[in-house]
Design a protein around this motif. Structure first.
Motif, mmCIF file in Angstrom:
data_model
loop_
_atom_site.group_PDB
_atom_site.id
_atom_site.type_symbol
_atom_site.label_atom_id
_atom_site.label_comp_id
_atom_site.label_asym_id
_atom_site.label_seq_id
_atom_site.Cartn_x
_atom_site.Cartn_y
_atom_site.Cartn_z
ATOM 1 N N MET A 218 0.832 -1.198 0.000
ATOM 2 C CA MET A 218 0.000 0.000 0.000
ATOM 3 C C MET A 218 0.873 1.256 0.000
ATOM 4 S SD MET A 218 -3.020 0.863 2.755
ATOM 5 C CE MET A 218 -3.491 -0.864 2.780
ATOM 6 N N LEU A 219 1.887 1.257 0.846
ATOM 7 C CA LEU A 219 2.782 2.414 0.949
ATOM 8 C C LEU A 219 3.518 2.652 -0.366
ATOM 9 C CD1 LEU A 219 3.938 4.557 2.871
ATOM 10 C CD2 LEU A 219 5.698 2.913 3.523
ATOM 11 N N ASP A 220 3.974 1.579 -1.005
ATOM 12 C CA ASP A 220 4.714 1.718 -2.262
ATOM 13 C C ASP A 220 3.815 2.245 -3.381
ATOM 14 O OD1 ASP A 220 7.497 1.012 -3.413
ATOM 15 O OD2 ASP A 220 6.109 0.171 -4.900
ATOM 16 N N ALA A 255 -2.488 11.868 -1.367
ATOM 17 C CA ALA A 255 -1.477 10.808 -1.273
ATOM 18 C C ALA A 255 -0.506 11.079 -0.131
ATOM 19 C CB ALA A 255 -0.733 10.673 -2.599
ATOM 20 N N ILE A 256 -0.052 12.309 -0.005
ATOM 21 C CA ILE A 256 0.879 12.669 1.068
ATOM 22 C C ILE A 256 0.238 12.439 2.437
ATOM 23 C CG2 ILE A 256 1.993 14.630 2.204
ATOM 24 C CD1 ILE A 256 3.617 13.618 -0.087
ATOM 25 N N LYS A 257 -1.006 12.870 2.598
ATOM 26 C CA LYS A 257 -1.707 12.673 3.872
ATOM 27 C C LYS A 257 -1.857 11.192 4.190
ATOM 28 C CE LYS A 257 -4.483 16.919 3.910
ATOM 29 N NZ LYS A 257 -5.866 17.463 3.910
ATOM 30 N N PHE A 258 -2.165 10.397 3.171
ATOM 31 C CA PHE A 258 -2.385 8.976 3.394
ATOM 32 C C PHE A 258 -1.082 8.262 3.738
ATOM 33 C CE2 PHE A 258 -3.291 4.568 2.112
ATOM 34 C CZ PHE A 258 -4.423 4.349 2.879
ATOM 35 N N ILE A 259 0.008 8.665 3.110
ATOM 36 C CA ILE A 259 1.313 8.060 3.416
ATOM 37 C C ILE A 259 1.634 8.218 4.901
ATOM 38 C CG2 ILE A 259 3.807 8.474 3.159
ATOM 39 C CD1 ILE A 259 3.389 8.641 0.186
ATOM 40 N N ILE A 264 2.413 5.497 10.197
ATOM 41 C CA ILE A 264 2.064 5.377 11.620
ATOM 42 C C ILE A 264 1.469 3.990 11.895
ATOM 43 C CG2 ILE A 264 0.494 6.224 13.406
ATOM 44 C CD1 ILE A 264 0.800 9.023 12.130
ATOM 45 N N LEU A 265 0.612 3.503 10.981
ATOM 46 C CA LEU A 265 -0.008 2.199 11.145
ATOM 47 C C LEU A 265 1.040 1.089 11.153
ATOM 48 C CD1 LEU A 265 -2.600 0.493 11.306
ATOM 49 C CD2 LEU A 265 -2.669 0.518 8.807
ATOM 50 N N ILE A 266 2.021 1.169 10.244
ATOM 51 C CA ILE A 266 3.070 0.148 10.161
ATOM 52 C C ILE A 266 3.888 0.113 11.450
ATOM 53 C CG2 ILE A 266 5.217 -0.484 8.994
ATOM 54 C CD1 ILE A 266 3.924 0.510 6.381
#
Length: 321
Positions: A218-220, A255-259, A264-266
């Motif tokens: 997801m991050l990638d 996208a920046i906000k979601f990253i 934080i989740l990881i």
């Protein structure tokens, strides 16, 4: 030959207070008053069947100038429209899209027909998506998942007893492949580069739905969106303890906000004590949220976040992350 079609699906009612449209929807309900409500509504009843210019001209209960004014009013408000060619009864989906203010199914159909939907992960979050998005008239799907169906999957996911042992992509391709264009890939992917190679290059008509629980993937993918390698939106579906979320990542800012959220989740997930509590309700609600966000995107609405809580019975859509 052109005909004028009234959007009867908006539900029109003549009442003492005036002529109501969007009857039953408290948010959209509108009352129309003219100098001749009776004549206005009678004309609406006449054009409830699509009518040609000649048929409209032959309607004699009100003047031609009033008929012209009414037709112009209906067009400007998005309450009616001219159609060419053969007039066929509209499907429920066509009428549903038409009921959104100033939206028309013909425009929606053109947009939808151009899209390729790439679904990564066909478990609790993804297994029902082809069923629902197909009914919303999407027709081209790429399915990516390396898992086989196990008995435990049947409780929450869109699979049957006689499909146990099959790859998930094969089961859904067997079920829906005659109706829709489906390209199945029975494998897992780890990053944007692998996805891009697998689909022979992403294009500006590809919409990615990440329904896997691989946060590194997801991050990638979102980073690829930041880097402008992915032009169309990415939808992300997931769930937690009695909670369901879906996101539409359509530009650099989201996208920046979601990253930041994913990082934080990881970090927080490391060392956590957890089990997967995803139920069939997570499947249904997640599918609804992703489908509605995608529908909103096609209709040029601003929704980017959907959230649901099974304890508080809260479901809402927001225009910001």
């Amino acid at each position: 030959m052109k005909r004028f079609r009234l959007k009867s699906e908006l539900i029109w009612m003549q009442k003492e207070s005036g002529i109501e449209t969007y009857y039953g929807n408290n948010y959209l309900n509108t009352v129309i008053n003219t100098d001749d409500n009776e004549g206005f509504f009678s004309f609406l009843q006449f054009i409830n069947i699509p009518r040609t210019d000649e048929e409209i001209a032959g309607y004699g209960l009100i003047s031609q100038s009033k008929k012209d004014d009414i037709l112009l009013f209906l067009e400007n408000k998005g309450y009616g429209y001219w159609i060419s060619g053969t007039v066929e009864a509209l499907t429920r989906t066509e009428m549903f899209v038409n009921t959104f203010p100033k939206k028309f199914y013909q425009d929606y159909e053109i947009k939808v027909s151009e899209q390729r939907i790439i679904i990564i992960g066909l478990g609790t979050a993804g297994s029902y998506l082809v069923e629902i998005l197909g009914k919303l008239k999407f027709n081209h799907f790429v399915l990516i998942d390396g898992d086989s169906i196990e008995e435990k999957n049947l409780e929450a996911q869109n699979y049957l007893v006689n499909e146990i042992g099959k790859y998930k992509v094969e089961a859904l391709n067997d079920r829906y492949g005659e109706k829709y264009q489906i390209t199945p890939h029975k494998k897992f992917i780890a990053n944007y580069q692998e996805l891009n190679g697998l689909v022979d290059g992403l294009t500006d008509t590809d919409i990615i739905i990440n329904a896997s629980d691989d946060h590194e993937l997801m991050l990638d993918l979102i980073q690829a969106k930041v880097d402008n390698k992915i032009s169309d939106p990415i939808l992300v579906s997931g769930y937690g303890v009695l909670a369901q979320t879906a996101y539409l990542i359509k530009n650099y800012q989201t996208a920046i906000k979601f990253i930041d959220r994913i990082k934080i989740l990881i970090v927080n997930k490391k060392g956590a004590i957890s089990e997967n509590s995803g139920s069939v309700l997570n499947s249904f609600l997640g599918t609804y949220m992703v489908s509605k966000l995608l529908l909103d995107y096609m209709l040029e609405k601003e929704s980017v976040l959907a959230y649901g809580n099974f304890e508080t019975n809260e479901i809402h859509f927001d225009c910001t992350l």
